[in-house]
Write an enzyme that holds these catalytic residues in place. Structure first.
Site, PDB file in Angstrom:
ATOM      1  N   TYR A   4       0.844  -1.190   0.000  1.00 22.89           N
ATOM      2  CA  TYR A   4       0.000   0.000   0.000  1.00 22.89           C
ATOM      3  C   TYR A   4       0.880   1.242   0.000  1.00 22.89           C
ATOM      4  O   TYR A   4       2.049   1.214   0.409  1.00 22.89           O
ATOM      5  CB  TYR A   4      -0.935   0.000   1.213  1.00 22.89           C
ATOM      6  CG  TYR A   4      -2.078  -0.987   1.112  1.00 22.89           C
ATOM      7  CD1 TYR A   4      -3.364  -0.573   0.764  1.00 22.89           C
ATOM      8  CD2 TYR A   4      -1.875  -2.342   1.368  1.00 22.89           C
ATOM      9  CE1 TYR A   4      -4.414  -1.484   0.689  1.00 22.89           C
ATOM     10  CE2 TYR A   4      -2.919  -3.254   1.286  1.00 22.89           C
ATOM     11  CZ  TYR A   4      -4.185  -2.816   0.944  1.00 22.89           C
ATOM     12  OH  TYR A   4      -5.228  -3.711   0.865  1.00 22.89           O
ATOM     13  N   GLU A   5       0.303   2.341  -0.438  1.00 20.96           N
ATOM     14  CA  GLU A   5       1.048   3.571  -0.680  1.00 20.96           C
ATOM     15  C   GLU A   5       1.749   4.125   0.561  1.00 20.96           C
ATOM     16  O   GLU A   5       2.740   4.842   0.453  1.00 20.96           O
ATOM     17  CB  GLU A   5       0.083   4.618  -1.247  1.00 20.96           C
ATOM     18  CG  GLU A   5       0.730   5.853  -1.806  1.00 20.96           C
ATOM     19  CD  GLU A   5      -0.286   6.789  -2.431  1.00 20.96           C
ATOM     20  OE1 GLU A   5      -0.040   7.996  -2.412  1.00 20.96           O
ATOM     21  OE2 GLU A   5      -1.328   6.293  -2.929  1.00 20.96           O
TER      22      GLU A   5
END
Length: 264
Positions: free
Chosen positions: A51-52
């Site tokens: 995830y970012e």
């Protein structure tokens, strides 16, 4: 047609099936997250989810409300800084699949999550790109999941937040982007893939009970169909059970939050 699953469940299941056990996936929040975690909990237990926010190999028990959800960090193998995530992992070519959604998608798989209407005087201002523009150009390939409607599937996006194939053909390559780009689009009606040479999105599979007319009516351009259009296999009991249990856990965990249900 009497179905024991919803169109959204069908879309999520079909998207999950496209992921392989060995994939490293940059996951978007919302429907991409549901599809990726369904794959991890069924046929692809070795799937690496990124995830970012910098979480690597995270294994959330519930769907995150945002990239900053503590669930992602608590269940991750490691958490790195955002600059390291983008400069070393993403730009270093270490992520095989980027999984994205959007507000608008056009015939050449360009995504808009910035504005509806003119940029200088928009009708609606959307959340923006976040890391999606970089994900769209740096991951090995891109999967897109979106519900299909004329409002979302437009002839030309109002703003190109995340590059697909630009104006079509070899435009992506002429811009100097060497990755594959969008290879599949999963909707609640069908599966679409870019046509050879033109890279215009083309229907390759219809979900059970869906007609060509329905897909055409839900698309803002004269959509093309492949020479041989398949019928998408229906979800299995296992896929539905796991997906519904995931959403149930998520709803229970977030029942006291103002964002409850946002990922469902």
């Amino acid at each position: 047609m009497d179905m024991n699953y919803t169109p959204t469940e069908m879309m999520t299941v079909v998207a999950a099936r496209a992921l392989r056990n060995e994939d490293v996936v940059f996951v978007g929040i919302g429907m991409p997250s549901a599809a990726c975690n369904l794959a991890r909990l069924t046929h692809a237990p070795g799937l690496t989810l990124i995830y970012e926010s910098g979480t690597i190999a995270t294994q959330p028990d519930v769907l995150p409300l945002s990239i900053g959800d503590p669930e992602l960090c608590q269940t991750a193998l490691s958490t790195v800084s955002v600059p390291e995530m983008f400069r070393y992992w993403l730009q270093g070519g270490r992520i095989s699949v980027g999984f994205l959604g959007g507000a608008q998608l056009d015939r050449f798989a360009n995504i808009n999550t910035t504005v509806i209407g003119p940029y200088d005087a928009p009708k609606t201002r959307l959340p923006g790109g976040g890391g999606a523009p970089e994900i769209a150009t740096q991951c090995g390939e891109i999967f897109i999941i979106m519900a299909q409607s004329p409002r979302a599937f437009v002839d030309k996006v109002d703003f190109v937040t995340s590059l697909g194939f630009g104006e079509g053909g070899d435009h992506r390559q002429r811009l100097g982007v060497t990755t594959k780009g969008p290879s599949r689009v999963f909707t609640d009606l069908a599966i679409l893939e870019p046509a050879p040479e033109t890279n215009e999105l083309t229907v390759v599979s219809l979900h059970p009970g869906v007609t060509r007319a329905q897909v055409s009516e839900a698309t803002g351009w004269p959509i093309r169909f492949a020479d041989n259009v398949a019928e998408t296999p229906v979800p299995t009991h296992q896929e539905l059970d796991v997906l519904r249990a995931l959403h149930a856990r998520t709803k229970a965990a977030h029942s006291g939050s103002s964002g409850a249900g946002a990922a469902a």
